[in-house]
Enzyme design. Structure first.
Site, mmCIF file in Angstrom:
data_model
loop_
_atom_site.group_PDB
_atom_site.id
_atom_site.type_symbol
_atom_site.label_atom_id
_atom_site.label_comp_id
_atom_site.label_asym_id
_atom_site.label_seq_id
_atom_site.Cartn_x
_atom_site.Cartn_y
_atom_site.Cartn_z
ATOM 1 N N HIS A 152 0.821 -1.211 0.000
ATOM 2 C CA HIS A 152 0.000 0.000 0.000
ATOM 3 C C HIS A 152 0.859 1.266 0.000
ATOM 4 O O HIS A 152 0.961 1.962 1.009
ATOM 5 C CB HIS A 152 -0.948 -0.011 1.214
ATOM 6 C CG HIS A 152 -1.999 -1.061 1.113
ATOM 7 N ND1 HIS A 152 -2.506 -1.727 2.207
ATOM 8 C CD2 HIS A 152 -2.656 -1.551 0.035
ATOM 9 C CE1 HIS A 152 -3.434 -2.593 1.798
ATOM 10 N NE2 HIS A 152 -3.538 -2.507 0.498
ATOM 11 N N CYS B 70 3.006 -12.335 1.779
ATOM 12 C CA CYS B 70 4.054 -12.407 2.808
ATOM 13 C C CYS B 70 4.012 -13.784 3.469
ATOM 14 O O CYS B 70 2.934 -14.264 3.854
ATOM 15 C CB CYS B 70 3.816 -11.316 3.853
ATOM 16 S SG CYS B 70 4.975 -11.456 5.228
ATOM 17 N N HIS C 293 -10.410 -5.060 4.660
ATOM 18 C CA HIS C 293 -8.972 -4.986 4.352
ATOM 19 C C HIS C 293 -8.577 -6.234 3.549
ATOM 20 O O HIS C 293 -9.033 -7.332 3.860
ATOM 21 C CB HIS C 293 -8.160 -4.891 5.648
ATOM 22 C CG HIS C 293 -6.703 -4.636 5.390
ATOM 23 N ND1 HIS C 293 -5.841 -5.638 5.013
ATOM 24 C CD2 HIS C 293 -5.976 -3.487 5.411
ATOM 25 C CE1 HIS C 293 -4.640 -5.115 4.835
ATOM 26 N NE2 HIS C 293 -4.691 -3.808 5.070
ATOM 27 N N GLU D 161 -6.041 -8.155 3.522
ATOM 28 C CA GLU D 161 -5.489 -9.279 4.282
ATOM 29 C C GLU D 161 -6.613 -10.053 4.974
ATOM 30 O O GLU D 161 -6.603 -11.292 5.013
ATOM 31 C CB GLU D 161 -4.459 -8.794 5.316
ATOM 32 C CG GLU D 161 -3.850 -9.979 6.069
ATOM 33 C CD GLU D 161 -2.924 -9.600 7.214
ATOM 34 O OE1 GLU D 161 -2.559 -8.408 7.352
ATOM 35 O OE2 GLU D 161 -2.578 -10.515 7.989
ATOM 36 N N CYS E 156 2.740 -9.385 13.234
ATOM 37 C CA CYS E 156 4.088 -9.768 12.810
ATOM 38 C C CYS E 156 5.160 -8.962 13.546
ATOM 39 O O CYS E 156 4.874 -7.948 14.189
ATOM 40 C CB CYS E 156 4.229 -9.604 11.300
ATOM 41 S SG CYS E 156 4.332 -7.885 10.794
HETATM 42 C C1 2E7 Z 1 1.216 -7.096 3.567
HETATM 43 C C2 2E7 Z 1 0.723 -7.297 4.821
HETATM 44 O O1 2E7 Z 1 1.071 -2.664 2.191
HETATM 45 P P1 2E7 Z 1 0.921 -2.283 3.627
HETATM 46 O O2 2E7 Z 1 0.739 -0.884 3.967
HETATM 47 O O3 2E7 Z 1 -0.236 -3.215 4.196
HETATM 48 P P2 2E7 Z 1 -1.251 -3.029 5.426
HETATM 49 O O4 2E7 Z 1 -1.710 -4.437 5.691
HETATM 50 O O5 2E7 Z 1 -0.526 -2.461 6.567
HETATM 51 O O6 2E7 Z 1 -2.391 -2.186 4.952
HETATM 52 O O7 2E7 Z 1 2.215 -2.742 4.431
HETATM 53 C C3 2E7 Z 1 2.967 -3.875 4.132
HETATM 54 C C4 2E7 Z 1 2.191 -5.117 4.362
HETATM 55 C C5 2E7 Z 1 1.678 -5.377 5.595
HETATM 56 N N1 2E7 Z 1 0.941 -6.454 5.806
HETATM 57 C C6 2E7 Z 1 1.962 -5.974 3.339
HETATM 58 CL CL1 2E7 Z 1 -0.226 -8.642 5.129
HETATM 59 FE FE1 F3S Z 2 4.645 -9.438 6.300
HETATM 60 FE FE2 F3S Z 2 4.441 -8.052 8.502
HETATM 61 FE FE3 F3S Z 2 5.511 -6.987 6.432
HETATM 62 S S1 F3S Z 2 2.987 -9.518 7.694
HETATM 63 S S2 F3S Z 2 4.489 -7.902 4.698
HETATM 64 S S3 F3S Z 2 6.305 -8.751 7.545
HETATM 65 S S4 F3S Z 2 4.229 -5.950 7.872
#
Ligand code: 2E7
Ligand code: F3S
Length: 321
Positions: free
Chosen positions: A46, A101, A129, A131, A200
């Site tokens: 994102h 991930c 979301h 995820e 995580c």
């Molecule tokens: C994947 C996962 O892309 P991001 O900002 O995603 P979030 O989930 O925080 O909106 O950050 C990296 C990422 C974090 N968690 C990518 Cl499952």
């Molecule tokens: Fe994975 Fe955590 Fe980054 S779930 S994509 S290590 S913020």
């Protein structure tokens, strides 16, 4: 006129996590291997800067699989996808690469394992979301119950309170989630789950570092995107830890200098999807206006790395990671 003095407290760790690094590399490798265009289902991570950069190299971002042609490779974003997505890609004989991930894939496997053991699943996460959609989509529709708050725990309707398990989104607030998990254990003493939750290492470490700096600074800026869950949680953590001005900025141009006022100390961090270049841009914007001293607030050292597949194997309908 001499510039006013300012101490910038730089959170460490901040910015890219291992899952983001891996996902971006997968898109770059796919572009090298297959040439443009390579399709990516959902923003790979994102962040507009990252997405625009990959788009300039030939990646095409779509929200749903059916927006991609069947004769070009498609990559699934780091956030994970419901099981129906790779199934559909296989059915359409598409070449696909899963950039989910590994820490999210682990949660997917856990959810499936609990269901195989006859347990009904509860997911702690944010509705809508990607995820959460991906993890809930590991099981058939309606099989995973979503709870977002402690209040939801009080009203959730389960089949059998003695046959329950839970999983969580990986980017939640550590403190809020502890409250929700405690409420689940209170109402359903036999519920099965991870040791604490599935948040995580990167989320945990970034929140801890913001918490440590919050009492020391007059303002906190989190470099990250509005649709980035982990980045938005960092803004909340900063505010709750006592910093009255805690704001998300995508890049230097978003800084509201007037609202910031004549500050002497500012904390800077970045979400897991925000590139360090944007942090540097923000620091440079401060240097233009202040006589800056940088102080690194290091609360953890990260050395997590996820393997990127050495070669992306080609083959219709074949998952390639
Ligand atoms: C994947 C996962 O892309 P991001 O900002 O995603 P979030 O989930 O925080 O909106 O950050 C990296 C990422 C974090 N968690 C990518 Cl499952
Ligand atoms: Fe994975 Fe955590 Fe980054 S779930 S994509 S290590 S913020």
């Amino acid at each position: 006129m001499p510039k006013p003095p300012l101490t910038l407290h730089l959170a460490a760790p901040r910015g890219f996590c291992a899952g983001v690094d891996r996902a971006i590399k997968i898109v770059e490798m796919a572009l090298e291997k297959w040439g443009a265009p390579v399709y990516v289902r959902h923003e790979i991570v994102h962040n507009k800067y990252v997405v625009d950069g990959l788009r300039a190299k030939g990646a095409v971002f779509v929200e749903e699989l059916d927006e991609a042609p069947t004769d070009r490779p498609v990559i699934f974003s780091a956030h994970g996808v419901p099981k129906s997505v790779p199934a559909e890609a296989s059915r359409r004989e598409m070449v696909f690469v899963d950039a989910t991930c590994p820490l999210v894939s682990k949660v997917h496997i856990e959810a499936q394992r609990h269901a195989d053991n006859g347990l009904q699943m509860i997911m702690i996460g944010h509705a809508g979301h990607p995820e959460t959609i991906g993890t809930m989509g590991q099981l058939p529709d309606g099989e995973v119950l979503l709870v977002e708050t402690v209040d939801d725990v009080a009203t959730v309707q389960v089949r059998d309170p003695s046959k329950l398990a839970y999983v969580t989104q990986t980017t939640l607030s550590v403190d809020d989630t502890a409250g929700i998990v405690a409420a689940l254990h209170d109402r359903f003493p036999q519920i099965v789950g991870p040791h604490k939750e599935d948040i995580c290492y990167a989320t945990t470490n970034r929140q801890a570092s913001v918490k440590a700096m919050a009492p020391e600074v007059e303002a906190i800026l989190v470099v990250g995107a509005p649709n980035s869950s982990n980045s938005r949680r960092l803004v909340e953590v900063g505010a709750r830890a006592g910093c009255s001005y805690s704001q998300l900025v995508q890049r230097a141009g978003d800084i509201d200098w007037r609202a910031l006022g004549p500050v002497k100390s500012v904390g800077i961090t970045a979400g897991a999807s925000a590139p360090e270049t944007l942090v540097e841009e923000v620091i440079d914007a401060f240097r233009d206006r202040f006589d800056v001293t940088v102080k690194v607030v290091e609360t953890a050292v990260e050395n997590v790395e996820f393997k990127v597949p050495r070669v992306l194997r080609q083959g219709a309908g074949e998952p390639v990671t």
